[in-house]
Design a protein around this motif. Structure first.
Motif, mmCIF file in Angstrom:
data_model
loop_
_atom_site.group_PDB
_atom_site.id
_atom_site.type_symbol
_atom_site.label_atom_id
_atom_site.label_comp_id
_atom_site.label_asym_id
_atom_site.label_seq_id
_atom_site.Cartn_x
_atom_site.Cartn_y
_atom_site.Cartn_z
ATOM 1 N N PRO A 367 0.808 -1.221 0.000
ATOM 2 C CA PRO A 367 0.000 0.000 0.000
ATOM 3 C C PRO A 367 0.842 1.271 0.000
ATOM 4 C CG PRO A 367 0.017 -0.972 2.179
ATOM 5 C CD PRO A 367 0.751 -1.924 1.291
ATOM 6 N N VAL A 368 2.133 1.131 0.290
ATOM 7 C CA VAL A 368 2.994 2.321 0.367
ATOM 8 C C VAL A 368 3.749 2.514 -0.955
ATOM 9 C CG1 VAL A 368 4.714 3.473 1.834
ATOM 10 C CG2 VAL A 368 3.259 1.720 2.796
ATOM 11 N N GLY A 369 3.614 1.580 -1.879
ATOM 12 C CA GLY A 369 4.274 1.730 -3.175
ATOM 13 C C GLY A 369 5.738 1.320 -3.155
ATOM 14 N N LEU A 370 6.120 0.417 -2.238
ATOM 15 C CA LEU A 370 7.514 -0.034 -2.179
ATOM 16 C C LEU A 370 7.715 -1.280 -3.036
ATOM 17 C CD1 LEU A 370 8.050 0.368 1.680
ATOM 18 C CD2 LEU A 370 8.596 2.004 -0.126
ATOM 19 N N ALA A 371 8.978 -1.661 -3.197
ATOM 20 C CA ALA A 371 9.304 -2.884 -3.939
ATOM 21 C C ALA A 371 9.910 -3.874 -2.948
ATOM 22 C CB ALA A 371 10.288 -2.562 -5.056
#
Ligand code: SF4
Ligand code: SF4
Length: 436
Positions: A367-371
């Motif tokens: 949900p935070v847009g990390l990889a």
């Protein structure tokens, strides 16, 4: 404000066993409670009692510090020890151990001004509300252990929107739902006190559509439209990004709201909390009202003992909780659940790690847009600069990436170790050697 966000998952609820069970007190009180004195942060409070002292329910055991809520006795009895004891989150913390006399003798009066039940929130100054929160030992009750007073003071004058979080997106846990269903007046009264503390005319109380009994109970005390508290139903999703903290927005849990109401109008310190005890390994799941400091072995006993030997015992929800290997650690104000899981429950099923398939599901779920796959890779290989570049500190440790990973990689574990090593390296401390 409640726009749909990208990422997140929809895990199975697994709340059926306790969803319809009202909160019940423990049948047998704990023989001994263990009250850890440190919450979040590095400050260590000075205990006000020594072994042999008699204490009453609600008696202050430490003074509040700027970043720490004070700690109060949750039972009456005799102080047996002041010494480090094992904690649910691991490690030992200086704790006051009390032998329970079983009499539940309360303190004569609280150390703060008690307010008449019909006094409006406007009769209290914002600063006074923060002081009461500090004196009553209130924490955020959101799993972080932060001092509610400190959070309120930090938000005063800087907040445009107040959101009260009633959501319970992790599987199994139903403690908040039952708090709202059983005590709607205390919850809504507490929300109005938080509004007064932040000088805001309105607040939004966020719930999930599946918490229908809580919704019905709260609606009974609110006008259909135009009131000062708006109910917002979110679709079930994990994590609930709509209630995360952002600039200009203050988020507090419903538990903290009700605890503030108890402190202001009932003169009660934070001494008890609702804990969901469930999982296929226990005989009688339930939502228990538990004195803080109760060892988790007592919760298992209250739940009827083992129906089947658990494969995993977790304090908290299955996504963010902490695995337990002994039964001695105590419940804190942040403990929402104790899960005794069998092999059939395991969530996700315990499977050996495989090689990363580069499928990208963890990236889609974050949900935070990390990889997450790269965070794991860089944490394992000690590439600190790359971890910073990939914003590892933005990870909320929600567990969504590990849940969807078809290779069963322990992504959250690797990220936690990576974060810790990064901060140790930044401080010039020697990094520990736990495998990421
Ligand atoms: S644990 Fe961290 S990296 Fe994984 S999905 Fe949650 S926020 Fe993203
Ligand atoms: S979900 Fe798992 S297997 Fe797929 S890319 Fe992410 S870490 Fe690799």
């Amino acid at each position: 404000m409640f726009s749909i966000f990208s990422g997140g998952i929809r895990p199975a609820h697994r709340k059926k066993a306790t969803a319809r069970l009202a909160v019940r007190p423990m049948d047998k009180q704990p023989v001994q409670v263990i009250l850890p004195l440190a919450g979040s942060g590095d400050a260590v409070p000075v205990p006000l009692v020594t072994p042999g002292d008699r204490v009453r329910v609600g008696q202050k055991l430490t003074e509040p510090a700027p970043s720490l809520a004070s700690v109060h006795a949750s039972v009456s009895g005799t102080v047996a020890a002041v010494e480090p004891r094992q904690q649910l989150r691991g490690g030992s913390v200086l704790s006051v151990v009390i032998d329970n006399d079983g009499k539940d003798t309360p303190v004569a009066s609280p150390t703060w001004r008690r307010v008449e039940k019909d006094a409006p929130p406007a009769s209290l100054r914002p600063g006074e509300l923060a002081d009461i929160a500090a004196q009553a030992g209130l924490t955020a009750m959101d799993g972080t252990g932060r001092s509610l007073a400190q959070l309120l003071r930090a938000a005063m004058g800087k907040t445009e929107a107040l959101i009260i979080d009633g959501t319970e997106p992790e599987p199994y846990v139903t403690a908040r739902r039952h708090l709202m269903a059983d005590r709607p007046e205390a919850v809504l009264g507490g929300v109005r006190l938080l509004m007064q503390a932040l000088s805001l005319p309105r607040a939004v109380l966020a719930l999930e559509g599946s918490q229908y009994d809580a919704v019905a109970a709260l609606r009974g005390y609110l006008p259909l439209r135009g009131g000062d508290i708006a109910l917002r139903l979110l679709r079930d999703r994990y994590p609930q990004r709509a209630v995360v903290q952002e600039e200009g927005r203050a988020v507090f849990s419903v538990c903290a709201a009700a605890a503030l109401w108890d402190a202001v109008y009932q003169g009660k310190a934070l001494t008890h909390r609702i804990v969901t005890v469930t999982g296929s390994a226990v005989t009688r799941p339930g939502n228990l009202l538990v004195p803080i400091g109760t060892p988790i072995s007592d919760l298992i006993r209250e739940a009827g003992g083992w129906k089947e030997e658990p494969v995993r015992l977790v304090a908290g929800g299955p996504m963010t909780g902490a695995a337990q290997f002994e039964l001695t650690a105590p419940v804190t104000g942040e403990t929402c659940a104790l899960l005794a899981l069998t092999a059939a429950d395991l969530y996700p099923a315990a499977q050996p790690e495989g090689p990363c398939l580069r499928c990208g599901r963890c990236v889609d779920a974050c949900p935070v847009g990390l990889a997450p796959l790269f965070l794991r890779l860089y944490a394992k290989s000690g590439q600190w600069e790359a971890l910073k570049r990939e914003h590892i500190t933005a990870c909320t440790e929600c567990g969504a990436c590990a849940y969807v990973c078809p290779a069963h990689l322990r992504l959250v574990h690797s990220i936690r170790v990576g974060k810790r090593r990064l901060s140790e390296t930044a401080d010039g401390r020697e990094a520990d050697h736990e495998e990421a």
